[in-house]
Motif scaffolding. Structure first.
Motif, PDB file in Angstrom:
ATOM      1  N   THR A  18       0.838  -1.203   0.000  1.00  0.00           N
ATOM      2  CA  THR A  18       0.000   0.000   0.000  1.00  0.00           C
ATOM      3  C   THR A  18       0.868   1.245   0.000  1.00  0.00           C
ATOM      4  O   THR A  18       0.549   2.240  -0.670  1.00  0.00           O
ATOM      5  CB  THR A  18      -0.926   0.004   1.230  1.00  0.00           C
ATOM      6  N   LEU A  21       2.190   2.093  -3.501  1.00  0.00           N
ATOM      7  CA  LEU A  21       1.165   2.717  -4.329  1.00  0.00           C
ATOM      8  C   LEU A  21       0.890   4.144  -3.866  1.00  0.00           C
ATOM      9  O   LEU A  21       0.764   5.068  -4.688  1.00  0.00           O
ATOM     10  CB  LEU A  21      -0.110   1.883  -4.266  1.00  0.00           C
ATOM     11  N   ILE A  25       1.098   7.707  -5.923  1.00  0.00           N
ATOM     12  CA  ILE A  25      -0.008   8.677  -6.009  1.00  0.00           C
ATOM     13  C   ILE A  25       0.449  10.037  -5.483  1.00  0.00           C
ATOM     14  O   ILE A  25       0.210  11.075  -6.123  1.00  0.00           O
ATOM     15  CB  ILE A  25      -1.221   8.160  -5.214  1.00  0.00           C
ATOM     16  N   ALA A 441      -4.781   4.964  -1.806  1.00  0.00           N
ATOM     17  CA  ALA A 441      -4.089   3.685  -2.014  1.00  0.00           C
ATOM     18  C   ALA A 441      -4.815   2.551  -1.304  1.00  0.00           C
ATOM     19  O   ALA A 441      -4.904   1.429  -1.827  1.00  0.00           O
ATOM     20  CB  ALA A 441      -2.645   3.794  -1.525  1.00  0.00           C
ATOM     21  N   VAL A 444      -7.589   1.345  -3.393  1.00  0.00           N
ATOM     22  CA  VAL A 444      -7.130   0.564  -4.544  1.00  0.00           C
ATOM     23  C   VAL A 444      -6.811  -0.871  -4.132  1.00  0.00           C
ATOM     24  O   VAL A 444      -7.251  -1.830  -4.767  1.00  0.00           O
ATOM     25  CB  VAL A 444      -5.899   1.223  -5.201  1.00  0.00           C
ATOM     26  N   SER A 450     -10.071   1.895  -8.906  1.00  0.00           N
ATOM     27  CA  SER A 450      -8.910   1.502  -9.703  1.00  0.00           C
ATOM     28  C   SER A 450      -7.732   2.431  -9.437  1.00  0.00           C
ATOM     29  O   SER A 450      -7.892   3.526  -8.885  1.00  0.00           O
ATOM     30  CB  SER A 450      -9.260   1.547 -11.191  1.00  0.00           C
ATOM     31  N   GLU A 451      -6.558   2.004  -9.855  1.00  0.00           N
ATOM     32  CA  GLU A 451      -5.379   2.855  -9.689  1.00  0.00           C
ATOM     33  C   GLU A 451      -5.520   4.135 -10.512  1.00  0.00           C
ATOM     34  O   GLU A 451      -5.114   5.215 -10.062  1.00  0.00           O
ATOM     35  CB  GLU A 451      -4.131   2.075 -10.097  1.00  0.00           C
ATOM     36  N   ASP A 452      -6.092   4.024 -11.697  1.00  0.00           N
ATOM     37  CA  ASP A 452      -6.314   5.231 -12.507  1.00  0.00           C
ATOM     38  C   ASP A 452      -7.261   6.189 -11.793  1.00  0.00           C
ATOM     39  O   ASP A 452      -7.054   7.414 -11.802  1.00  0.00           O
ATOM     40  CB  ASP A 452      -6.901   4.850 -13.871  1.00  0.00           C
ATOM     41  N   HIS A 455      -5.374   8.101  -9.000  1.00  0.00           N
ATOM     42  CA  HIS A 455      -4.536   9.200  -9.498  1.00  0.00           C
ATOM     43  C   HIS A 455      -5.399  10.382  -9.919  1.00  0.00           C
ATOM     44  O   HIS A 455      -5.059  11.547  -9.650  1.00  0.00           O
ATOM     45  CB  HIS A 455      -3.678   8.723 -10.672  1.00  0.00           C
TER      46      HIS A 455
END
Length: 472
Positions: A18, A21, A25, A441, A444, A450-452, A455
């Motif tokens: 985590t 990620l 971000i 994070a 996600v 989602s990761e997109d 962001h």
């Protein structure tokens, strides 16, 4: 001496996956410009652009977060540079004030104040050791020398901090000359916006109410000896603020009551207040009708209405009498309530397309119980970020968890630094960006977004959302 080297992963999650990620971000928004739609920096420092002449006057004396904790462990306010109302000089110079902070450095351990200080002392001033009684004089000399560099002047710092928009807080009677000068200066590229703060005109129980109302009459050119006249004068000054770039008002009241009075009752209480015979109950009723009237004005002119009730100002009367307000003795009341007290405003304007209200609180339970649900129904209501006593890393995280369930991300305010301490602005925004990156994070890795999406939302929280919420 203990090395001063803020960890690059500070405030990010402990779990390695985590954290990795969250780091990604955070890095995507770390350098994003700062939008500061609610603060208390004096615009004139940017007009004058003179060197800051003393580290303590810049970093300690104007910051009530710092003052209150040092006062709580026995450091008198006069030893921190706070001037008495009677005009007597403070008993300490800048060096002595810095020594007081340095010798009590551990008082701030674990607090957000320590986080802000560590970040600004390291990143802005290049210090490499934690303050202490042993190095206080050396560090004071380092700071004083650094402030003489052209790169440390207010405008240079404004640019270095990547501040795009900075809102100030201003009395309706202000001529806003500093804001006009900055707006018209071709060498200054930032935006410094006034914010309409009319608290002292709303509450006739305040000792300065009568003199404020009289002064407003001379500035606005409107007779304020009547309630209708006061409303006309305030409308006129709101127009003046809008012409100087204002997009918001700011209101701090003991409670969010907004029941409007009949015109005859408002006129009667206004007359009694001018005579100095207003009762406590009538003063409260007048304040509440003024809150309703301010919402009505906001629906007409589009100024975003920021509201933060629930603070008992100047809790310690001897401190108020000796030093005046804003020295750290304002305290939260037991609770804040919005749903029922704001019903008159929201029934009248809650779905009005021009009306917008950002609600702040120092009672965290209200985010889940009232602010989130209100913002989840009313077009006009937005959930303000944790403010004052709860603008801490842990509380920011809890705010996200409480608000997101009810209203998502869009109907929020973006981070609010609410500071007079100019050099702490980037550190405060950085803190929020790190916490939000960690929260996103976590969503996600638990497959909620989602990761997109993470962001995109991280960018929205520092740019799109505050820009839209405050009509910047």
């Amino acid at each position: 001496m203990t090395s001063l080297a803020p960890h690059p992963d500070r405030l990010l999650p402990a779990d390695p996956a985590t954290r990795a990620l969250a780091r990604d971000i955070y890095s995507s928004v770390r350098e994003a410009p700062i939008l500061s739609p609610h603060g208390h920096v004096d615009a004139s420092i940017l007009v004058e652009n003179a060197p800051f002449d003393d580290p303590a006057a810049l970093l300690i004396t104007p910051d009530h977060y710092v003052l209150r904790l040092l006062h709580a462990v026995g450091v008198p306010l006069e030893q921190l540079g706070v001037e008495a109302r009677d005009g007597s000089a403070t008993t300490a110079d800048g060096r002595e004030i810095w020594r007081a902070l340095a010798s009590h450095w551990d008082v701030f351990l674990g607090t957000p104040v320590r986080y802000w200080f560590e970040t600004e002392l390291h990143d802005v001033f290049g210090l490499t050791e934690h303050p202490s009684a042993a190095n206080a004089d050396t560090q004071y000399d380092q700071l004083a020398a650094a402030l003489q560099a052209p790169s440390m002047r207010p405008r240079a710092l404004f640019d270095a901090f990547r501040i795009e928009v900075l809102a100030t807080t201003d009395d309706p009677a202000s001529d806003l000359a500093a804001h006009a000068a900055l707006r018209d200066d071709p060498t200054f590229s930032g935006r410094v916006l006034p914010t309409f703060r009319a608290d002292s005109y709303y509450d006739p129980a305040r000792p300065e109410w009568r003199s404020s109302v009289e002064h407003l009459a001379s500035v606005a050119g409107v007779d304020t000896t009547t309630h209708a006249g006061l409303l006309e004068a305030l409308r006129s000054r709101r127009e003046h603020f809008i012409r100087h770039g204002a997009t918001a008002s700011d209101t701090g009241v003991p409670d969010a009551g907004s029941e409007p009075l009949d015109a005859s009752d408002a006129a009667r209480i206004h007359d009694a207040a001018l005579r100095g015979t207003v009762s406590t109950a009538d003063a409260a009723a007048y304040r509440r009708t003024m809150l309703f009237e301010s919402a009505k004005m906001a629906a007409d002119d589009g100024l975003v209405m920021q509201l933060h009730p629930g603070i008992l100002r100047n809790h310690h009367r001897p401190t108020l009498e000796r030093f005046g307000p804003d020295v750290g003795d304002d305290l939260p009341l037991i609770s804040s309530s919005y749903t029922e007290p704001l019903r008159p405003i929201l029934e009248a304007f809650g779905t009005h397309p021009r009306f917008r209200m950002v609600l702040f609180t120092v009672d965290e339970t209200v985010f889940t119980r009232e602010i989130g649900p209100l913002a989840g129904f009313y077009l006009s209501v937005y959930a303000g970020a944790p403010w004052w006593f709860i603008d801490t890393p842990a509380a920011i995280r809890r705010y996200r968890e409480a608000i997101t369930d009810s209203v998502g991300f869009t109907k929020t305010s973006g981070f609010i630094d609410d500071t007079r301490a100019f050099c702490s602005i980037p550190a405060r925004h950085d803190m929020s960006r790190r916490v939000d990156a960690g929260y996103l994070a976590s969503l996600v890795v638990t497959h909620q977004i989602s990761e997109d999406d993470a962001h995109r939302v991280a960018h929205d929280l520092v740019d799109t959302i505050p820009r839209a919420t405050f009509r910047l």
